[in-house]
Design an enzyme around this catalytic site. Structure first.
Site, PDB file in Angstrom:
ATOM      1  N   HIS A   1      66.400  45.346  50.469  1.00 53.01           N
ATOM      2  CA  HIS A   1      65.654  45.578  51.704  1.00 53.01           C
ATOM      3  C   HIS A   1      66.614  45.316  52.868  1.00 53.01           C
ATOM      4  O   HIS A   1      67.231  44.236  52.926  1.00 53.01           O
ATOM      5  CB  HIS A   1      64.500  44.587  51.846  1.00 53.01           C
ATOM      6  CG  HIS A   1      63.448  44.670  50.778  1.00 53.01           C
ATOM      7  ND1 HIS A   1      62.234  45.303  50.972  1.00 53.01           N
ATOM      8  CD2 HIS A   1      63.412  44.178  49.511  1.00 53.01           C
ATOM      9  CE1 HIS A   1      61.503  45.180  49.867  1.00 53.01           C
ATOM     10  NE2 HIS A   1      62.190  44.505  48.975  1.00 53.01           N
TER      11      HIS A   1
ATOM     12  N   ASP B   1      61.108  52.151  53.867  1.00 49.21           N
ATOM     13  CA  ASP B   1      60.064  51.516  53.068  1.00 49.21           C
ATOM     14  C   ASP B   1      58.704  52.071  53.506  1.00 49.21           C
ATOM     15  O   ASP B   1      58.437  52.241  54.689  1.00 49.21           O
ATOM     16  CB  ASP B   1      60.105  49.987  53.249  1.00 49.21           C
ATOM     17  CG  ASP B   1      59.309  49.262  52.182  1.00 49.21           C
ATOM     18  OD1 ASP B   1      59.932  48.615  51.326  1.00 49.21           O
ATOM     19  OD2 ASP B   1      58.057  49.364  52.193  1.00 49.21           O
ATOM     20  N   ILE B   2      57.843  52.325  52.514  1.00 45.39           N
ATOM     21  CA  ILE B   2      56.533  52.927  52.792  1.00 45.39           C
ATOM     22  C   ILE B   2      55.607  51.962  53.542  1.00 45.39           C
ATOM     23  O   ILE B   2      54.691  52.392  54.250  1.00 45.39           O
ATOM     24  CB  ILE B   2      55.898  53.434  51.476  1.00 45.39           C
ATOM     25  CG1 ILE B   2      54.906  54.544  51.709  1.00 45.39           C
ATOM     26  CG2 ILE B   2      55.281  52.306  50.681  1.00 45.39           C
ATOM     27  CD1 ILE B   2      54.520  55.300  50.448  1.00 45.39           C
TER      28      ILE B   2
ATOM     29  N   GLY C   1      58.536  37.852  44.174  1.00 44.49           N
ATOM     30  CA  GLY C   1      57.712  38.950  44.689  1.00 44.49           C
ATOM     31  C   GLY C   1      58.252  40.334  44.393  1.00 44.49           C
ATOM     32  O   GLY C   1      57.899  41.292  45.085  1.00 44.49           O
ATOM     33  N   GLN C   2      59.089  40.462  43.368  1.00 48.48           N
ATOM     34  CA  GLN C   2      59.588  41.806  43.014  1.00 48.48           C
ATOM     35  C   GLN C   2      58.446  42.630  42.423  1.00 48.48           C
ATOM     36  O   GLN C   2      57.803  42.207  41.459  1.00 48.48           O
ATOM     37  CB  GLN C   2      60.732  41.715  41.992  1.00 48.48           C
ATOM     38  CG  GLN C   2      61.312  43.092  41.660  1.00 48.48           C
ATOM     39  CD  GLN C   2      62.480  43.036  40.666  1.00 48.48           C
ATOM     40  OE1 GLN C   2      62.810  41.969  40.137  1.00 48.48           O
ATOM     41  NE2 GLN C   2      63.085  44.180  40.418  1.00 48.48           N
TER      42      GLN C   2
ATOM     43  N   ASN D   1      64.515  40.810  46.091  1.00 52.46           N
ATOM     44  CA  ASN D   1      63.611  39.963  45.324  1.00 52.46           C
ATOM     45  C   ASN D   1      63.884  40.182  43.841  1.00 52.46           C
ATOM     46  O   ASN D   1      64.035  41.315  43.392  1.00 52.46           O
ATOM     47  CB  ASN D   1      62.158  40.315  45.646  1.00 52.46           C
ATOM     48  CG  ASN D   1      61.818  40.047  47.103  1.00 52.46           C
ATOM     49  OD1 ASN D   1      62.194  39.019  47.647  1.00 52.46           O
ATOM     50  ND2 ASN D   1      61.126  40.982  47.748  1.00 52.46           N
TER      51      ASN D   1
ATOM     52  N   HIS E   1      66.722  46.839  44.203  1.00 54.95           N
ATOM     53  CA  HIS E   1      66.744  47.422  45.551  1.00 54.95           C
ATOM     54  C   HIS E   1      67.036  46.346  46.576  1.00 54.95           C
ATOM     55  O   HIS E   1      66.716  45.175  46.390  1.00 54.95           O
ATOM     56  CB  HIS E   1      65.427  48.131  45.882  1.00 54.95           C
ATOM     57  CG  HIS E   1      64.208  47.302  45.619  1.00 54.95           C
ATOM     58  ND1 HIS E   1      63.687  47.151  44.349  1.00 54.95           N
ATOM     59  CD2 HIS E   1      63.422  46.581  46.445  1.00 54.95           C
ATOM     60  CE1 HIS E   1      62.625  46.357  44.414  1.00 54.95           C
ATOM     61  NE2 HIS E   1      62.441  45.987  45.670  1.00 54.95           N
TER      62      HIS E   1
HETATM   63  P1  5GP Z   1      59.763  44.449  46.191  1.00 59.60           P
HETATM   64  O1  5GP Z   1      58.357  43.961  46.439  1.00 59.60           O
HETATM   65  O2  5GP Z   1      59.919  44.893  44.754  1.00 59.60           O
HETATM   66  O3  5GP Z   1      60.846  43.565  46.655  1.00 59.60           O
HETATM   67  O4  5GP Z   1      59.909  45.738  47.093  1.00 59.60           O
HETATM   68  C1  5GP Z   1      59.377  46.982  46.764  1.00 59.60           C
HETATM   69  C2  5GP Z   1      59.257  47.757  48.043  1.00 59.60           C
HETATM   70  O5  5GP Z   1      59.097  49.130  47.740  1.00 59.60           O
HETATM   71  C3  5GP Z   1      58.034  47.342  48.896  1.00 59.60           C
HETATM   72  O6  5GP Z   1      58.482  46.912  50.173  1.00 59.60           O
HETATM   73  C4  5GP Z   1      57.202  48.612  48.957  1.00 59.60           C
HETATM   74  O7  5GP Z   1      56.578  48.800  50.206  1.00 59.60           O
HETATM   75  C5  5GP Z   1      58.208  49.707  48.644  1.00 59.60           C
HETATM   76  N1  5GP Z   1      57.648  50.869  47.989  1.00 59.60           N
HETATM   77  C6  5GP Z   1      56.853  50.866  46.891  1.00 59.60           C
HETATM   78  N2  5GP Z   1      56.551  52.123  46.538  1.00 59.60           N
HETATM   79  C7  5GP Z   1      57.168  52.938  47.432  1.00 59.60           C
HETATM   80  C8  5GP Z   1      57.219  54.349  47.584  1.00 59.60           C
HETATM   81  O8  5GP Z   1      56.633  55.146  46.832  1.00 59.60           O
HETATM   82  N3  5GP Z   1      57.967  54.837  48.616  1.00 59.60           N
HETATM   83  C9  5GP Z   1      58.633  54.002  49.478  1.00 59.60           C
HETATM   84  N4  5GP Z   1      59.326  54.584  50.460  1.00 59.60           N
HETATM   85  N5  5GP Z   1      58.600  52.662  49.358  1.00 59.60           N
HETATM   86  C10 5GP Z   1      57.866  52.140  48.351  1.00 59.60           C
END
Ligand code: 5GP
Ligand code: ZN
Length: 114
Positions: free
Chosen positions: A102, A30-31, A93-94, A87, A100
């Site tokens: 985590h 994760d970034i 919080g998606q 999520n 995906h």
């Molecule tokens: P969500 O908030 O949808 O559950 O999770 C999305 C996740 O994707 C976040 O934890 C966010 O940091 C990660 N993310 C978003 N854009 C990128 C990206 O370009 N590269 C990587 N490696 N992670 C990303």
């Protein structure tokens, strides 16, 4: 899904730190890590969210959990414990609309989640 950021990562159009890849799934760091270990596991098939899953996706989802287990062992968090979070939707919080998982570990987590 031309505009999907995770589809672009799958195609290699956006770089990522890959952890694991096979014909069904991709895993990468994760970034913005929320824990010492924070990797994402995604299906290569574009599925928007858990709400969009169908019976046809059962094999992919089961496979993701098996991959998660292997990654947890590889990264050394299997013994102490880890959390797998998906999520779904705004209130959860998606932020990326490609389903995906985590995989989080390397520290203690509170329950219930915030
Ligand atoms: P969500 O908030 O949808 O559950 O999770 C999305 C996740 O994707 C976040 O934890 C966010 O940091 C990660 N993310 C978003 N854009 C990128 C990206 O370009 N590269 C990587 N490696 N992670 C990303
Ligand atoms: Zn996608």
């Amino acid at each position: 899904m031309e505009e999907c950021i995770f589809c672009k990562i799958i195609k290699g159009e956006i770089p990522s730190e890959k952890i694991y890849e096979d014909d069904m799934v991709l895993s990468f760091k994760d970034i913005e890590p929320a824990a010492p270990v924070h990797v994402l596991i995604i299906p290569k098939k574009h599925i928007g969210s858990i709400n969009d899953l169908t019976e046809d996706d059962s094999k992919i989802i089961a496979h993701i959990y098996l991959v998660a287990k292997q990654i947890a062992a590889k990264l050394g968090i299997d013994e102490k414990g880890y959390r797998i979070v998906t999520n779904c939707g705004e209130e959860a919080g998606q932020t990326v609309h490609h389903v995906h998982f985590h995989l989080l570990g390397g520290r203690s987590f509170a329950w219930p989640p915030g």
